[in-house]
Design a protein around this motif. Structure first.
Motif, PDB file in Angstrom:
ATOM      1  N   LEU A 106      13.836   5.785  -3.724  1.00  0.00           N
ATOM      2  CA  LEU A 106      13.182   6.872  -4.457  1.00  0.00           C
ATOM      3  C   LEU A 106      14.114   8.068  -4.509  1.00  0.00           C
ATOM      4  N   PRO A 107      14.102   8.785  -5.612  1.00  0.00           N
ATOM      5  CA  PRO A 107      14.931   9.989  -5.721  1.00  0.00           C
ATOM      6  C   PRO A 107      14.341  11.095  -4.847  1.00  0.00           C
ATOM      7  N   PRO A 108      15.086  12.187  -4.657  1.00  0.00           N
ATOM      8  CA  PRO A 108      14.497  13.333  -3.951  1.00  0.00           C
ATOM      9  C   PRO A 108      13.235  13.779  -4.692  1.00  0.00           C
ATOM     10  N   LEU A 109      12.155  13.953  -3.955  1.00  0.00           N
ATOM     11  CA  LEU A 109      10.859  14.259  -4.554  1.00  0.00           C
ATOM     12  C   LEU A 109      10.464  15.708  -4.339  1.00  0.00           C
ATOM     13  N   ALA A 110       9.782  16.262  -5.322  1.00  0.00           N
ATOM     14  CA  ALA A 110       9.198  17.601  -5.185  1.00  0.00           C
ATOM     15  C   ALA A 110       7.907  17.478  -4.380  1.00  0.00           C
ATOM     16  N   SER A 111       7.450  18.585  -3.823  1.00  0.00           N
ATOM     17  CA  SER A 111       6.198  18.578  -3.073  1.00  0.00           C
ATOM     18  C   SER A 111       5.056  18.090  -3.950  1.00  0.00           C
ATOM     19  N   GLY A 112       4.171  17.318  -3.343  1.00  0.00           N
ATOM     20  CA  GLY A 112       3.018  16.785  -4.066  1.00  0.00           C
ATOM     21  C   GLY A 112       2.577  15.474  -3.465  1.00  0.00           C
ATOM     22  N   GLU A 113       1.597  14.851  -4.095  1.00  0.00           N
ATOM     23  CA  GLU A 113       1.120  13.547  -3.653  1.00  0.00           C
ATOM     24  C   GLU A 113       1.346  12.549  -4.778  1.00  0.00           C
ATOM     25  N   TYR A 114       1.991  11.439  -4.444  1.00  0.00           N
ATOM     26  CA  TYR A 114       2.341  10.407  -5.400  1.00  0.00           C
ATOM     27  C   TYR A 114       1.718   9.090  -4.942  1.00  0.00           C
ATOM     28  N   SER A 115       0.999   8.441  -5.829  1.00  0.00           N
ATOM     29  CA  SER A 115       0.334   7.200  -5.444  1.00  0.00           C
ATOM     30  C   SER A 115       1.185   5.986  -5.795  1.00  0.00           C
ATOM     31  N   PHE A 116       0.941   4.909  -5.064  1.00  0.00           N
ATOM     32  CA  PHE A 116       1.505   3.606  -5.409  1.00  0.00           C
ATOM     33  C   PHE A 116       0.413   2.573  -5.199  1.00  0.00           C
ATOM     34  N   ALA A 117       0.499   1.473  -5.945  1.00  0.00           N
ATOM     35  CA  ALA A 117      -0.575   0.483  -5.911  1.00  0.00           C
ATOM     36  C   ALA A 117      -0.060  -0.848  -6.447  1.00  0.00           C
ATOM     37  N   CYS A 118      -0.886  -1.871  -6.280  1.00  0.00           N
ATOM     38  CA  CYS A 118      -0.597  -3.140  -6.937  1.00  0.00           C
ATOM     39  C   CYS A 118      -0.969  -2.984  -8.416  1.00  0.00           C
ATOM     40  N   GLN A 119      -0.673  -3.979  -9.218  1.00  0.00           N
ATOM     41  CA  GLN A 119      -0.926  -3.866 -10.660  1.00  0.00           C
ATOM     42  C   GLN A 119      -2.410  -3.776 -10.991  1.00  0.00           C
ATOM     43  N   MET A 120      -3.300  -4.222 -10.102  1.00  0.00           N
ATOM     44  CA  MET A 120      -4.740  -4.154 -10.361  1.00  0.00           C
ATOM     45  C   MET A 120      -5.416  -3.013  -9.599  1.00  0.00           C
ATOM     46  N   GLN A 121      -4.645  -2.163  -8.925  1.00  0.00           N
ATOM     47  CA  GLN A 121      -5.145  -0.995  -8.190  1.00  0.00           C
ATOM     48  C   GLN A 121      -6.030  -1.361  -6.996  1.00  0.00           C
ATOM     49  N   MET A 122      -5.905  -2.573  -6.475  1.00  0.00           N
ATOM     50  CA  MET A 122      -6.706  -2.970  -5.317  1.00  0.00           C
ATOM     51  C   MET A 122      -6.001  -2.596  -4.013  1.00  0.00           C
ATOM     52  N   TYR A 123      -4.702  -2.745  -3.949  1.00  0.00           N
ATOM     53  CA  TYR A 123      -3.900  -2.286  -2.816  1.00  0.00           C
ATOM     54  C   TYR A 123      -3.440  -0.898  -3.222  1.00  0.00           C
ATOM     55  N   ARG A 124      -3.693   0.113  -2.376  1.00  0.00           N
ATOM     56  CA  ARG A 124      -3.337   1.483  -2.753  1.00  0.00           C
ATOM     57  C   ARG A 124      -2.679   2.215  -1.595  1.00  0.00           C
ATOM     58  N   GLY A 125      -1.762   3.091  -1.959  1.00  0.00           N
ATOM     59  CA  GLY A 125      -1.093   3.917  -0.969  1.00  0.00           C
ATOM     60  C   GLY A 125      -0.699   5.240  -1.588  1.00  0.00           C
ATOM     61  N   ALA A 126      -0.178   6.144  -0.742  1.00  0.00           N
ATOM     62  CA  ALA A 126       0.218   7.463  -1.233  1.00  0.00           C
ATOM     63  C   ALA A 126       1.416   7.984  -0.445  1.00  0.00           C
ATOM     64  N   LEU A 127       2.260   8.707  -1.159  1.00  0.00           N
ATOM     65  CA  LEU A 127       3.355   9.463  -0.553  1.00  0.00           C
ATOM     66  C   LEU A 127       2.936  10.924  -0.577  1.00  0.00           C
ATOM     67  N   ILE A 128       2.901  11.559   0.585  1.00  0.00           N
ATOM     68  CA  ILE A 128       2.560  12.970   0.674  1.00  0.00           C
ATOM     69  C   ILE A 128       3.875  13.692   0.985  1.00  0.00           C
ATOM     70  N   VAL A 129       4.335  14.485   0.022  1.00  0.00           N
ATOM     71  CA  VAL A 129       5.645  15.127   0.130  1.00  0.00           C
ATOM     72  C   VAL A 129       5.453  16.626   0.294  1.00  0.00           C
ATOM     73  N   ASN A 130       6.039  17.184   1.367  1.00  0.00           N
ATOM     74  CA  ASN A 130       5.955  18.619   1.663  1.00  0.00           C
ATOM     75  C   ASN A 130       7.340  19.149   1.983  1.00  0.00           C
ATOM     76  N   GLU A 131       7.471  20.450   1.880  1.00  0.00           N
ATOM     77  CA  GLU A 131       8.745  21.106   2.214  1.00  0.00           C
ATOM     78  C   GLU A 131       9.095  20.955   3.688  1.00  0.00           C
ATOM     79  N   ASN A 132       8.092  20.944   4.557  1.00  0.00           N
ATOM     80  CA  ASN A 132       8.365  20.873   5.982  1.00  0.00           C
ATOM     81  C   ASN A 132       8.030  19.504   6.578  1.00  0.00           C
ATOM     82  N   GLY A 133       7.587  18.534   5.769  1.00  0.00           N
ATOM     83  CA  GLY A 133       7.303  17.200   6.254  1.00  0.00           C
ATOM     84  C   GLY A 133       5.944  17.050   6.912  1.00  0.00           C
ATOM     85  N   ASP A 134       5.154  18.130   6.982  1.00  0.00           N
ATOM     86  CA  ASP A 134       3.820  18.054   7.626  1.00  0.00           C
ATOM     87  C   ASP A 134       2.749  17.721   6.634  1.00  0.00           C
TER      88      ASP A 134
END
Length: 121
Positions: free
Chosen positions: A93-121
């Protein structure tokens, strides 16, 4: 009849909680590579905290033979990758800006999220 109705309502409440309300604890990535295991209908960890502005590699290891587990999609980054069974797949993944980015399987049954912050918290 009353017991069947109560069991039905309990089952509906459990489904709503599992699919829409439950948010597992996020794992804080302390290195640039995070391993995500795909098994039993979930990504583990499913919520990953990252530091903004740094390159990150997600290493997916698919242990679930379900066809739904075969693809992971990051819609925000226009990334769709096939995951082979029992073989690691690195997704950079490229360097990300702060925010929440989701990832999932093609049918949206398996779901996850990347929570990106300036301080990592």
């Amino acid at each position: 009849m009353m017991i069947i109705n109560l069991l039905g309502l309990l089952l509906i409440a459990l489904i709503v909680w599992w699919f829409w309300l439950y948010k597992p604890q996020a794992v804080i990535a302390d290195k640039n590579t995070v391993t995500v295991v795909v098994d039993n209908g979930t990504y583990e960890p499913s919520r990953i905290r990252l530091l903004a502005g740094q390159n990150t590699t997600l290493r997916f290891l698919r242990k679930d033979a379900s066809p739904c587990a075969a693809t992971v999609v990051f819609a925000d980054f226009d990334i769709s990758e096939e995951l082979q069974l029992n073989k690691p797949k690195d997704i950079s993944l490229p360097p990300l800006a702060s925010g929440e980015y989701s990832f999932a399987c093609q049918m949206q049954m398996y779901r996850g999220a990347l929570i990106v912050n300036e301080n990592g918290d």
